[in-house]
Design a protein around this motif. Sequence first.
Motif, PDB file in Angstrom:
ATOM      1  N   LEU A  64       7.206  -1.921 -33.132  1.00 27.55           N
ATOM      2  CA  LEU A  64       7.858  -0.507 -32.668  1.00 27.55           C
ATOM      3  C   LEU A  64       7.526   0.088 -31.469  1.00 27.55           C
ATOM      4  O   LEU A  64       8.171   0.147 -30.200  1.00 27.55           O
ATOM      5  N   THR A  65       5.958  -0.060 -31.014  1.00 27.50           N
ATOM      6  CA  THR A  65       5.338   0.464 -29.674  1.00 27.50           C
ATOM      7  C   THR A  65       5.759  -0.583 -28.664  1.00 27.50           C
ATOM      8  O   THR A  65       6.197  -0.094 -27.569  1.00 27.50           O
ATOM      9  N   GLU A  66       5.646  -1.675 -28.859  1.00 28.19           N
ATOM     10  CA  GLU A  66       5.922  -2.753 -28.055  1.00 28.19           C
ATOM     11  C   GLU A  66       7.504  -2.686 -27.318  1.00 28.19           C
ATOM     12  O   GLU A  66       8.009  -2.718 -26.289  1.00 28.19           O
ATOM     13  N   TRP A  67       8.439  -2.512 -28.486  1.00 26.20           N
ATOM     14  CA  TRP A  67       9.912  -2.322 -28.106  1.00 26.20           C
ATOM     15  C   TRP A  67       9.987  -0.993 -27.173  1.00 26.20           C
ATOM     16  O   TRP A  67      10.660  -1.121 -26.119  1.00 26.20           O
ATOM     17  N   GLU A  68       9.438   0.243 -27.455  1.00 29.41           N
ATOM     18  CA  GLU A  68       9.758   1.089 -26.649  1.00 29.41           C
ATOM     19  C   GLU A  68       9.103   1.061 -25.231  1.00 29.41           C
ATOM     20  O   GLU A  68       9.618   1.359 -24.386  1.00 29.41           O
ATOM     21  N   ARG A  92      11.436 -12.030 -28.417  1.00 28.32           N
ATOM     22  CA  ARG A  92      10.294 -12.121 -29.224  1.00 28.32           C
ATOM     23  C   ARG A  92       9.923 -10.874 -29.900  1.00 28.32           C
ATOM     24  O   ARG A  92       9.603 -10.785 -31.101  1.00 28.32           O
ATOM     25  N   ILE A  93      10.096  -9.638 -29.488  1.00 26.89           N
ATOM     26  CA  ILE A  93       9.946  -8.569 -30.220  1.00 26.89           C
ATOM     27  C   ILE A  93      10.879  -8.128 -31.162  1.00 26.89           C
ATOM     28  O   ILE A  93      10.575  -7.601 -32.278  1.00 26.89           O
ATOM     29  N   ILE A  94      12.094  -8.500 -30.843  1.00 20.94           N
ATOM     30  CA  ILE A  94      13.470  -8.503 -31.835  1.00 20.94           C
ATOM     31  C   ILE A  94      12.780  -9.437 -33.137  1.00 20.94           C
ATOM     32  O   ILE A  94      12.918  -8.969 -34.292  1.00 20.94           O
ATOM     33  N   ARG A  95      12.444 -10.557 -32.838  1.00 22.79           N
ATOM     34  CA  ARG A  95      11.847 -11.404 -33.825  1.00 22.79           C
ATOM     35  C   ARG A  95      10.783 -10.738 -34.867  1.00 22.79           C
ATOM     36  O   ARG A  95      10.876 -10.689 -36.095  1.00 22.79           O
ATOM     37  N   GLN A  96      10.252  -9.957 -34.002  1.00 17.24           N
ATOM     38  CA  GLN A  96       8.823  -9.258 -34.805  1.00 17.24           C
ATOM     39  C   GLN A  96       9.425  -8.132 -35.529  1.00 17.24           C
ATOM     40  O   GLN A  96       9.012  -7.899 -36.729  1.00 17.24           O
ATOM     41  N   LEU A  97      10.272  -7.484 -35.060  1.00 14.15           N
ATOM     42  CA  LEU A  97      11.192  -6.334 -35.712  1.00 14.15           C
ATOM     43  C   LEU A  97      12.011  -6.834 -36.947  1.00 14.15           C
ATOM     44  O   LEU A  97      11.817  -6.220 -38.001  1.00 14.15           O
ATOM     45  N   MET A  98      12.559  -8.216 -36.951  1.00 12.43           N
ATOM     46  CA  MET A  98      13.533  -8.425 -38.049  1.00 12.43           C
ATOM     47  C   MET A  98      12.131  -8.974 -39.099  1.00 12.43           C
ATOM     48  O   MET A  98      12.701  -8.642 -40.240  1.00 12.43           O
ATOM     49  N   ARG A  99      11.305  -9.456 -38.874  1.00 16.82           N
ATOM     50  CA  ARG A  99      10.262  -9.877 -39.761  1.00 16.82           C
ATOM     51  C   ARG A  99       9.724  -8.741 -40.250  1.00 16.82           C
ATOM     52  O   ARG A  99       9.418  -8.847 -41.560  1.00 16.82           O
ATOM     53  N   ALA A 100       9.224  -7.651 -39.580  1.00 20.40           N
ATOM     54  CA  ALA A 100       8.763  -6.319 -40.263  1.00 20.40           C
ATOM     55  C   ALA A 100       9.918  -5.806 -41.344  1.00 20.40           C
ATOM     56  O   ALA A 100       9.504  -5.473 -42.373  1.00 20.40           O
TER      57      ALA A 100
END
Length: 110
Positions: A64-68, A92-100
């Motif tokens: 979330l922080t990285e996306w912001e 890459r961040i979207i991939r992390q958000l999806m996994r989360a």
Amino acid sequence: MGMPQDHVDATELVARALAPYGERPAPEGVAALTDALITCGQKLHGALSGTPAQHRPAGAFEALTEWEYFTAVGPLGSGPHANWNHARGLARIIRQLMRALEHADEASAS
């Protein structure tokens, strides 16, 4: 809150952005891809932000922080290469958000 319905589109966008450098689209294509990634990522960010903290997996806060940060700062540098790298970072961040979100859905279901 759960994964947004268009998560399949997110997977396809991530794959396009993380394609080999030789498959980089023209600058207009990178701009369109970046716009689509930002729209998609904002939905995922909103869904994960709306997930109760106790259901968020490890790494959710960082995603979330990285996306912001990435959406506020934009590309580092100028030119087509910087824009392409920014799109790849967003992917890459979207991939992390999806996994989360997937892990959060599993946690809330148990």
